[in-house]
Design a protein around this motif. Structure first.
Motif, short mmCIF file in Angstrom:
data_model
loop_
_atom_site.label_atom_id
_atom_site.label_comp_id
_atom_site.label_asym_id
_atom_site.label_seq_id
_atom_site.Cartn_x
_atom_site.Cartn_y
_atom_site.Cartn_z
N GLU A 55 0.82 -1.22 0.00
CA GLU A 55 0.00 0.00 0.00
C GLU A 55 0.85 1.27 0.00
N ARG A 56 2.01 1.23 0.63
CA ARG A 56 2.84 2.44 0.67
C ARG A 56 3.86 2.50 -0.46
N MET A 57 3.85 1.49 -1.35
CA MET A 57 4.75 1.51 -2.49
C MET A 57 4.02 2.04 -3.72
N PRO A 58 4.75 2.49 -4.74
CA PRO A 58 4.11 3.10 -5.92
C PRO A 58 3.11 2.21 -6.63
N HIS B 96 10.86 -12.14 0.12
CA HIS B 96 10.30 -10.89 0.63
C HIS B 96 11.36 -9.80 0.64
N CYS B 97 10.94 -8.57 0.72
CA CYS B 97 11.92 -7.49 0.90
C CYS B 97 11.23 -6.20 1.34
N GLU B 98 12.02 -5.36 1.96
CA GLU B 98 11.74 -3.94 2.14
C GLU B 98 12.67 -3.24 1.18
N SER B 99 12.14 -2.38 0.31
CA SER B 99 12.99 -1.73 -0.68
C SER B 99 12.50 -0.31 -0.94
N VAL B 100 13.17 0.65 -0.32
CA VAL B 100 12.87 2.06 -0.52
C VAL B 100 14.17 2.76 -0.88
N LYS B 101 14.23 3.36 -2.06
CA LYS B 101 15.48 3.95 -2.54
C LYS B 101 15.91 5.15 -1.69
#
Length: 259
Positions: free
Chosen positions: A51-54, A110-115
């Motif tokens: 939900e918080r990703m593009p 799985h991953c968390e990925s925020v540039k």
């Protein structure tokens, strides 16, 4: 060769795949490919992350995945799990074991990925990346090892990693730590007969690439195409099969030669 060739179709081995929250993702392709090659599959997802990703949430993904897996005779169970919470690991295994049986293969997708880079990464973001990509992976591997009851030589751990660094600091650093945990498992779980390998699938077209990124990847890749989720899924399925049993403790770059 299907994993169930020559076996009772009612006794399929069980795989647990993390991070299958989007139908376009690598994890979703892994779920379907494992189902096609003879596995029952439990998988996790975490809607608040999507939900918080593009790309946004994909609320139909879990139903679609289960339906696609069922077409190959597989049973599935979907478990919503916040992997940033260190107490969720045992609950995931309990849910999968309750519905499908003991887990024979663990696929960490799985991953968390925020540039963000060296100068603009927040402490909160840095800690969240390591909580999800590194700590949760360690805890999942540990839980898997504690519960593994399969025959010696049949256990499988496969983690999906990345060589991202510049401009993607917390993601790349946490994935680098995951590599080391996975390679340690290949040695420390030798007494169980479990293989452990990491796959770097390179830039894969799962809906996150801009037109500029796609163009750059195409120009940099010797094969002249983008990576597809099924490219990685096919390698995961091979590593999890009996034919992949001699590959252990490896970081495999399955990226069309871009590296």
């Amino acid at each position: 060769m299907s994993l169930t060739d020559g076996r009772d179709q009612q006794h399929r081995p069980v795989a647990l795949v993390t991070g299958a929250g989007r139908s376009a993702g690598i994890a979703a392709s892994v779920v379907v490919t494992l189902a096609r090659t003879g596995w029952d599959v439990g998988f996790t997802y975490w809607t608040p992350y999507d939900e918080r990703m593009p790309w946004g949430a994909d609320p139909e993904a879990m139903t679609q995945l289960s339906g696609q897996a069922a077409e190959h005779g597989a049973r599935t169970v979907a478990v919503e799990a916040n992997l940033a919470d260190p107490h969720t690991t045992a609950d995931i295994f309990e849910a999968v074991e309750r519905e499908l049986g003991s887990v024979g293969a663990l696929v960490l997708a799985h991953c968390e990925s925020v540039k963000s880079g060296l100068l603009d990464t927040s402490i909160e973001s840095f800690d969240r990346h390591f909580a999800v990509n590194t700590r949760a992976s360690w805890l999942l591997i540990r839980e898997y090892a504690r519960r593994f009851r399969g025959s010696h030589g049949t256990g499988r751990i496969v983690s999906l990693t990345s060589d991202a660094t510049v401009g993607n600091l917390p993601y790349g650093a946490s994935k680098g730590a995951l590599d080391r945990i996975t390679l340690a498992a290949a040695q420390e779980l030798a007494h169980l007969g479990v293989t452990a390998n990491a796959i770097d699938p390179g830039p894969t077209d799962t809906g996150w690439m801009t037109a500029e990124i796609k163009d750059a990847v195409l120009r940099a890749t010797p094969l002249g195409r983008l990576g597809r989720p099924r490219d990685c899924a096919n390698l995961v399925a091979f590593l999890c099969s009996p034919d992949g049993s001699w590959i252990n403790g490896q970081l495999l770059r399955s990226d069309g030669g871009i590296s």
